[in-house]
Design an enzyme around this catalytic site. Structure first.
Site, PDB file in Angstrom:
ATOM      1  N   ASP A  25       0.830  -1.215   0.000  1.00  0.00           N
ATOM      2  CA  ASP A  25       0.000   0.000   0.000  1.00  0.00           C
ATOM      3  C   ASP A  25       0.861   1.260   0.000  1.00  0.00           C
ATOM      4  O   ASP A  25       0.344   2.367   0.073  1.00  0.00           O
ATOM      5  CB  ASP A  25      -0.905   0.017   1.236  1.00  0.00           C
ATOM      6  CG  ASP A  25      -0.122  -0.066   2.534  1.00  0.00           C
ATOM      7  OD1 ASP A  25       0.786  -0.906   2.625  1.00  0.00           O
ATOM      8  OD2 ASP A  25      -0.413   0.704   3.464  1.00  0.00           O
ATOM      9  N   TYR A 144       0.390   1.233  15.319  1.00  0.00           N
ATOM     10  CA  TYR A 144       1.756   1.708  15.545  1.00  0.00           C
ATOM     11  C   TYR A 144       1.793   2.633  16.760  1.00  0.00           C
ATOM     12  O   TYR A 144       0.787   3.275  17.091  1.00  0.00           O
ATOM     13  CB  TYR A 144       2.243   2.517  14.345  1.00  0.00           C
ATOM     14  CG  TYR A 144       2.576   1.704  13.113  1.00  0.00           C
ATOM     15  CD1 TYR A 144       3.856   1.190  12.918  1.00  0.00           C
ATOM     16  CD2 TYR A 144       1.630   1.478  12.130  1.00  0.00           C
ATOM     17  CE1 TYR A 144       4.176   0.466  11.775  1.00  0.00           C
ATOM     18  CE2 TYR A 144       1.940   0.753  10.977  1.00  0.00           C
ATOM     19  CZ  TYR A 144       3.220   0.248  10.809  1.00  0.00           C
ATOM     20  OH  TYR A 144       3.540  -0.462   9.688  1.00  0.00           O
ATOM     21  N   ALA A 145       2.970   2.696  17.427  1.00  0.00           N
ATOM     22  CA  ALA A 145       3.216   3.737  18.430  1.00  0.00           C
ATOM     23  C   ALA A 145       3.984   4.830  17.705  1.00  0.00           C
ATOM     24  O   ALA A 145       5.180   4.681  17.435  1.00  0.00           O
ATOM     25  CB  ALA A 145       4.045   3.161  19.576  1.00  0.00           C
ATOM     26  N   LYS A 178      -1.220  -5.752  13.697  1.00  0.00           N
ATOM     27  CA  LYS A 178       0.179  -5.646  13.296  1.00  0.00           C
ATOM     28  C   LYS A 178       0.798  -4.479  14.054  1.00  0.00           C
ATOM     29  O   LYS A 178       0.170  -3.428  14.229  1.00  0.00           O
ATOM     30  CB  LYS A 178       0.262  -5.356  11.807  1.00  0.00           C
ATOM     31  CG  LYS A 178       1.679  -5.229  11.302  1.00  0.00           C
ATOM     32  CD  LYS A 178       1.763  -4.442  10.025  1.00  0.00           C
ATOM     33  CE  LYS A 178       1.666  -2.955  10.298  1.00  0.00           C
ATOM     34  NZ  LYS A 178       1.877  -2.141   9.100  1.00  0.00           N
ATOM     35  N   GLY A 203       7.731  -4.906   8.836  1.00  0.00           N
ATOM     36  CA  GLY A 203       9.144  -5.018   8.500  1.00  0.00           C
ATOM     37  C   GLY A 203       9.912  -3.743   8.810  1.00  0.00           C
ATOM     38  O   GLY A 203      11.060  -3.791   9.253  1.00  0.00           O
ATOM     39  N   GLY A 204       9.293  -2.594   8.536  1.00  0.00           N
ATOM     40  CA  GLY A 204      10.001  -1.317   8.673  1.00  0.00           C
ATOM     41  C   GLY A 204      10.951  -1.104   7.505  1.00  0.00           C
ATOM     42  O   GLY A 204      10.894  -1.817   6.498  1.00  0.00           O
ATOM     43  N   GLY A 230       6.551  -5.374   4.245  1.00  0.00           N
ATOM     44  CA  GLY A 230       6.427  -4.688   2.971  1.00  0.00           C
ATOM     45  C   GLY A 230       7.749  -4.409   2.296  1.00  0.00           C
ATOM     46  O   GLY A 230       8.256  -5.223   1.502  1.00  0.00           O
ATOM     47  N   ARG A 231       8.378  -3.251   2.639  1.00  0.00           N
ATOM     48  CA  ARG A 231       9.566  -2.798   1.907  1.00  0.00           C
ATOM     49  C   ARG A 231      10.694  -3.817   1.921  1.00  0.00           C
ATOM     50  O   ARG A 231      11.415  -3.973   0.943  1.00  0.00           O
ATOM     51  CB  ARG A 231      10.041  -1.456   2.498  1.00  0.00           C
ATOM     52  CG  ARG A 231       9.093  -0.311   2.191  1.00  0.00           C
ATOM     53  CD  ARG A 231       9.331   0.861   3.104  1.00  0.00           C
ATOM     54  NE  ARG A 231       8.871   0.593   4.464  1.00  0.00           N
ATOM     55  CZ  ARG A 231       9.055   1.384   5.503  1.00  0.00           C
ATOM     56  NH1 ARG A 231       9.729   2.504   5.343  1.00  0.00           N
ATOM     57  NH2 ARG A 231       8.573   1.072   6.691  1.00  0.00           N
TER      58      ARG A 231
HETATM   59  C1  LIG Z   1       6.475   4.195   5.043  1.00  0.00           C
HETATM   60  C2  LIG Z   1       6.247   3.880   6.469  1.00  0.00           C
HETATM   61  O1  LIG Z   1       6.698   4.551   7.375  1.00  0.00           O
HETATM   62  C3  LIG Z   1       5.423   2.688   6.796  1.00  0.00           C
HETATM   63  O2  LIG Z   1       5.655   2.212   8.095  1.00  0.00           O
HETATM   64  C4  LIG Z   1       3.987   3.011   6.656  1.00  0.00           C
HETATM   65  O3  LIG Z   1       3.528   3.930   7.595  1.00  0.00           O
HETATM   66  C5  LIG Z   1       3.155   1.780   6.759  1.00  0.00           C
HETATM   67  C6  LIG Z   1       2.111   1.693   5.755  1.00  0.00           C
HETATM   68  N1  LIG Z   1       2.228   0.496   5.058  1.00  0.00           N
HETATM   69  C7  LIG Z   1       1.966   2.869   4.821  1.00  0.00           C
HETATM   70  O4  LIG Z   1       2.698   2.980   3.827  1.00  0.00           O
HETATM   71  O5  LIG Z   1       1.065   3.621   5.123  1.00  0.00           O
HETATM   72  O1  LIG Z   2       1.255  -1.793   5.414  1.00  0.00           O
HETATM   73  C1  LIG Z   2       2.408  -1.673   5.811  1.00  0.00           C
HETATM   74  C2  LIG Z   2       2.977  -2.695   6.607  1.00  0.00           C
HETATM   75  O2  LIG Z   2       2.269  -3.607   7.052  1.00  0.00           O
HETATM   76  C3  LIG Z   2       4.412  -2.672   6.933  1.00  0.00           C
HETATM   77  O3  LIG Z   2       5.195  -2.178   5.901  1.00  0.00           O
HETATM   78  P1  LIG Z   2       6.779  -2.183   6.058  1.00  0.00           P
HETATM   79  O4  LIG Z   2       7.315  -1.627   4.785  1.00  0.00           O
HETATM   80  O5  LIG Z   2       7.212  -3.612   6.268  1.00  0.00           O
HETATM   81  O6  LIG Z   2       7.106  -1.370   7.259  1.00  0.00           O
END
Ligand SMILES: CC(=O)[C@@H](O)[C@H](O)C[C@H](N)C(=O)O
Ligand SMILES: O=CC(=O)COP(=O)(O)O
Length: 270
Positions: A25, A144-145, A178, A203-204, A230-231
């Site tokens: 996303d 998230y925090a 999550k 994942g961050g 994700g990333r």
């Molecule tokens: C890019 C980020 O910092 C991610 O942690 C996002 O906040 C998580 C999420 N999947 C997004 O893109 O909104």
């Molecule tokens: O939708 C975003 C996640 O669940 C986590 O994304 P990340 O890139 O692994 O932080």
């Protein structure tokens, strides 16, 4: 009977209660970054590699379905950008009905606990869980925090704040949650113990294959149900191999070093 639809859909986004989800996303947050430009190939690679489910915003649904190899599908319902006025201010991008029209097996909502936008996000999460449960559709809370009201050097990984975030998700009616990994299995055990919901870790920003697999191993040892990564996966040079490595830990209980070696990633430079 009452929970049959919900349980069936939870099964579609997991394997034997374990979850390996690849969220994609980030196209709203970051733009069409590597891995998301040709999202069709990435979805094909990660679902062949063992992902139980992928997640996108609803507008990407037509690019998901032909490529997801029977994996599950979640539609995410809020967003912000990193170039807008406030990244923590996630606003609505969809509804439960729109997600169902897009072919979703579940929906998800992002809440930044500790931000100035938390009250609206808590209300939105609650509205979504109520509507989604009417349709037997599970809700994932991305709790998230994050935000200006948190204290400490690294509040985003503070187990107390993370425990609060995952508990909030349960109290609002989510079906799974999550959050970020606190950095070690002992402290993450207290996060997992703060809720009865299955907890999965984000994942961050990518930190390298070995460190990633160690973190996944630590989270699973602490009682987590899996990952929403994700990333680290979709920006990897080989998203399929990285998914296989994470899957070995999440689904097959492999030690991190074995997962790395068996995926073939250990032989290459990170
Ligand atoms: C890019 C980020 O910092 C991610 O942690 C996002 O906040 C998580 C999420 N999947 C997004 O893109 O909104
Ligand atoms: O939708 C975003 C996640 O669940 C986590 O994304 P990340 O890139 O692994 O932080």
């Amino acid at each position: 009977m009452e929970h049959a639809g919900l349980d069936a859909r939870l099964d579609r986004i997991s394997t034997d209660g374990r979850v390996l989800m690849v969220p994609m996303d980030h196209g709203i947050t970051l733009g069409a970054v590597d891995g998301l430009r040709d999202i069709e190939s990435t979805i094909d690679a990660v679902t062949r590699g063992g992902a139980d489910a992928v997640l996108t915003q609803k507008g990407i649904a037509p690019r998901v379905h032909p490529n997801k190899n029977d994996a599950g599908y979640l539609v995410h319902l809020n967003a912000s950008t990193v170039v807008g006025p406030e990244a923590n201010d996630k606003r609505r991008t969809g509804t439960v009905k729109a997600a169902i029209r897009a072919g979703a097996d579940a929906v998800s909502v992002h809440v930044n606990v500790g931000s100035d936008y938390e009250p609206e996000q808590v209300e939105f999460l609650t509205d979504v869980t109520e509507t989604a449960s009417d349709y037997g559709l599970p809700t994932l809370a991305m709790a998230y925090a994050r935000g200006a009201n948190l204290e400490g050097d690294d509040p985003e990984h503070d187990p107390e704040y993370l425990g609060h975030a995952v508990r909030l998700a349960e109290e609002c009616g989510a079906d799974l949650v999550k959050t970020a990994y606190s950095g070690d299995a002992d402290s993450f055990e207290s996060v997992v113990g703060s809720t009865r919901l299955p907890v999965i870790i984000a994942g961050g920003s990518p930190v390298g294959d070995e460190a990633t697999l160690d973190a996944v191993r630590g989270a699973m040892d602490a009682g987590a149900a899996g990952v929403s990564m994700g990333r680290t996966i979709f920006q990897h040079r080989d998203p399929g191999a990285m998914t296989r490595a994470v899957s070995a830990v999440v689904h097959d209980d492999a030690p991190a070093a074995d997962a790395l070696a068996e995926s073939g990633l250990g032989e290459e430079a990170e």
